[in-house]
Design a protein around this motif. Structure first.
Motif, PDB file in Angstrom:
ATOM      1  N   PHE A 125       0.833  -1.212   0.000  1.00 45.62           N
ATOM      2  CA  PHE A 125       0.000   0.000   0.000  1.00 45.62           C
ATOM      3  C   PHE A 125       0.863   1.255   0.000  1.00 45.62           C
ATOM      4  CE2 PHE A 125      -2.584   3.356   1.924  1.00 45.62           C
ATOM      5  CZ  PHE A 125      -3.709   3.306   1.114  1.00 45.62           C
ATOM      6  N   HIS A 128       2.044   1.924  -3.447  1.00 48.80           N
ATOM      7  CA  HIS A 128       0.956   2.510  -4.229  1.00 48.80           C
ATOM      8  C   HIS A 128       0.870   4.017  -3.990  1.00 48.80           C
ATOM      9  CE1 HIS A 128      -2.799   3.031  -6.262  1.00 48.80           C
ATOM     10  NE2 HIS A 128      -3.542   3.105  -5.166  1.00 48.80           N
ATOM     11  N   VAL A 216      -6.074  -0.504   5.849  1.00 50.33           N
ATOM     12  CA  VAL A 216      -6.427  -0.623   4.439  1.00 50.33           C
ATOM     13  C   VAL A 216      -5.586  -1.776   3.915  1.00 50.33           C
ATOM     14  CG1 VAL A 216      -6.378   0.445   2.166  1.00 50.33           C
ATOM     15  CG2 VAL A 216      -6.974   1.816   4.167  1.00 50.33           C
ATOM     16  N   THR A 221      -3.455   2.319   9.200  1.00 57.53           N
ATOM     17  CA  THR A 221      -3.735   3.693   8.767  1.00 57.53           C
ATOM     18  C   THR A 221      -3.149   4.742   9.708  1.00 57.53           C
ATOM     19  OG1 THR A 221      -5.910   3.586   9.836  1.00 57.53           O
ATOM     20  CG2 THR A 221      -5.809   3.052   7.487  1.00 57.53           C
ATOM     21  N   ASN A 248     -14.428   6.783   2.717  1.00 57.25           N
ATOM     22  CA  ASN A 248     -13.660   5.591   2.390  1.00 57.25           C
ATOM     23  C   ASN A 248     -12.191   5.809   2.735  1.00 57.25           C
ATOM     24  OD1 ASN A 248     -11.873   4.060   0.288  1.00 57.25           O
ATOM     25  ND2 ASN A 248     -13.801   2.914   0.347  1.00 57.25           N
ATOM     26  N   SER A 249     -11.637   4.909   3.558  1.00 55.66           N
ATOM     27  CA  SER A 249     -10.265   5.090   4.046  1.00 55.66           C
ATOM     28  C   SER A 249      -9.247   5.142   2.915  1.00 55.66           C
ATOM     29  CB  SER A 249      -9.912   3.950   5.013  1.00 55.66           C
ATOM     30  OG  SER A 249     -10.738   3.976   6.150  1.00 55.66           O
ATOM     31  N   HIS A 250      -9.388   4.232   1.943  1.00 61.81           N
ATOM     32  CA  HIS A 250      -8.459   4.209   0.804  1.00 61.81           C
ATOM     33  C   HIS A 250      -8.531   5.533   0.046  1.00 61.81           C
ATOM     34  CE1 HIS A 250      -6.448   1.618  -2.482  1.00 61.81           C
ATOM     35  NE2 HIS A 250      -6.342   2.888  -2.839  1.00 61.81           N
ATOM     36  N   HIS A 251      -9.731   6.006  -0.214  1.00 57.62           N
ATOM     37  CA  HIS A 251      -9.900   7.260  -0.953  1.00 57.62           C
ATOM     38  C   HIS A 251      -9.288   8.438  -0.201  1.00 57.62           C
ATOM     39  CE1 HIS A 251     -13.623   5.594  -3.316  1.00 57.62           C
ATOM     40  NE2 HIS A 251     -12.482   5.017  -3.645  1.00 57.62           N
ATOM     41  N   GLU A 254      -5.394   8.182  -0.345  1.00 63.93           N
ATOM     42  CA  GLU A 254      -4.880   8.425  -1.695  1.00 63.93           C
ATOM     43  C   GLU A 254      -5.050   9.879  -2.106  1.00 63.93           C
ATOM     44  OE1 GLU A 254      -5.403   6.693  -6.252  1.00 63.93           O
ATOM     45  OE2 GLU A 254      -5.888   5.426  -4.527  1.00 63.93           O
TER      46      GLU A 254
END
Length: 288
Positions: A125, A128, A216, A221, A248-251, A254
């Protein structure tokens, strides 16, 4: 006018052009109008044609010369900003190797890159997110790290960020001619994150982000804030990160890295009006 192949030159040898001029003058000493008939030979026609071509050539040459005389703007080269260059690659480059009992980290960053990302931190992650830094900042980011991720990602996450901050510090050098400040808001679907930063030489982080889940994938996080705190500490950057929306945690994470990348790109780019001077009333920007 079209001519057949036979007798074409004979017809061209003597041509008559009837020119009617109706010119009116207020003076009585000149005629009010006149008609003239001019006979031009083939030689005269070719002479006129050659003259026209020469006129076109010199006119084009004049425009080229005028264009070449316009002021040209040049961007300062990497060696003008006192940065530590450790590669034959052109640009402002910082390269750091950090080895501890817990991790082995190698980072190289080119601030004047094209967005090349080669990242293998052992934390998928995080890789990414580092790809976002390269892609949206147009930095070339190369990170290779091994660490005690069999325990958790904490040490590797921290040491990668510390090395990136140090590489930024090297690449920026004396910071002559840069914008210094960067500000950007990045949306990602329902998430919206605002980042404002100052390459002031004074480390400070204000992190106002609420990530709703603890993980995530396998990534903790809590390490997002710790990543930016570590980067700030070694780079000497003032950094404000504020979440404006998101569920949303990923959103959210990012969008944070994308906004940071764009703000950092703004801050590190050259201000052409500044003419290579340090963007500070003190005349110096250094890591405090």
């Amino acid at each position: 006018m079209f001519f057949g192949q036979n007798g074409a030159h004979n017809r061209l040898s003597h041509m008559e052009l009837s020119l009617s001029h109706r010119l009116f003058y207020s003076s009585s000493s000149l005629p009010s109008l006149f008609n003239s008939r001019i006979k031009l030979s083939q030689t005269h026609l070719f002479s006129l044609n050659n003259h026209h071509q020469k006129l076109q050539f010199f006119t084009g040459l004049h425009h080229k010369q005028a264009a070449s005389m316009e002021p040209q703007t040049t961007i300062p080269h990497s060696f003008d900003n006192g940065s530590s260059i450790t590669s034959s690659e052109t640009g402002r480059i910082g390269e750091v190797k950090r080895t501890t009992k817990e991790t082995n980290v190698h980072v190289r960053i080119n601030l004047d890159g094209t967005g090349v990302a080669e990242n293998n931190s052992g934390i998928p992650f995080l890789d990414h997110m580092l790809d976002q830094l390269a892609s949206h900042g147009l930095f070339d980011v190369h990170v290779k790290a091994t660490g005690d991720i069999h325990i958790d990602d904490h040490h590797t996450n921290e040491d990668v960020a510390l090395a990136i901050g140090t590489a930024l510090l090297q690449a920026l050098g004396d910071r002559k001619g840069i914008n210094r400040f960067g500000d950007f808001s990045a949306p990602l679907d329902e998430a919206l994150v605002h980042v404002s930063l100052d390459l002031s030489g004074r480390p400070h982080l204000n992190f106002d982000v609420q990530i709703p889940t603890q993980r995530v994938g396998t990534y903790d996080t809590q390490l997002v804030e710790h990543f930016f705190q570590s980067l700030v500490n070694t780079s000497g950057m003032t950094l404000h990160i504020r979440q404006l929306a998101g569920k949303n945690s990923h959103h959210i994470i990012e969008a944070t890295f994308k906004a940071f990348a764009r703000a950092l790109r703004q801050a590190t780019e050259y201000d052409l009006r500044r003419g290579g001077s340090v963007p500070s009333s003190k005349g110096v920007l250094s890591r405090s």
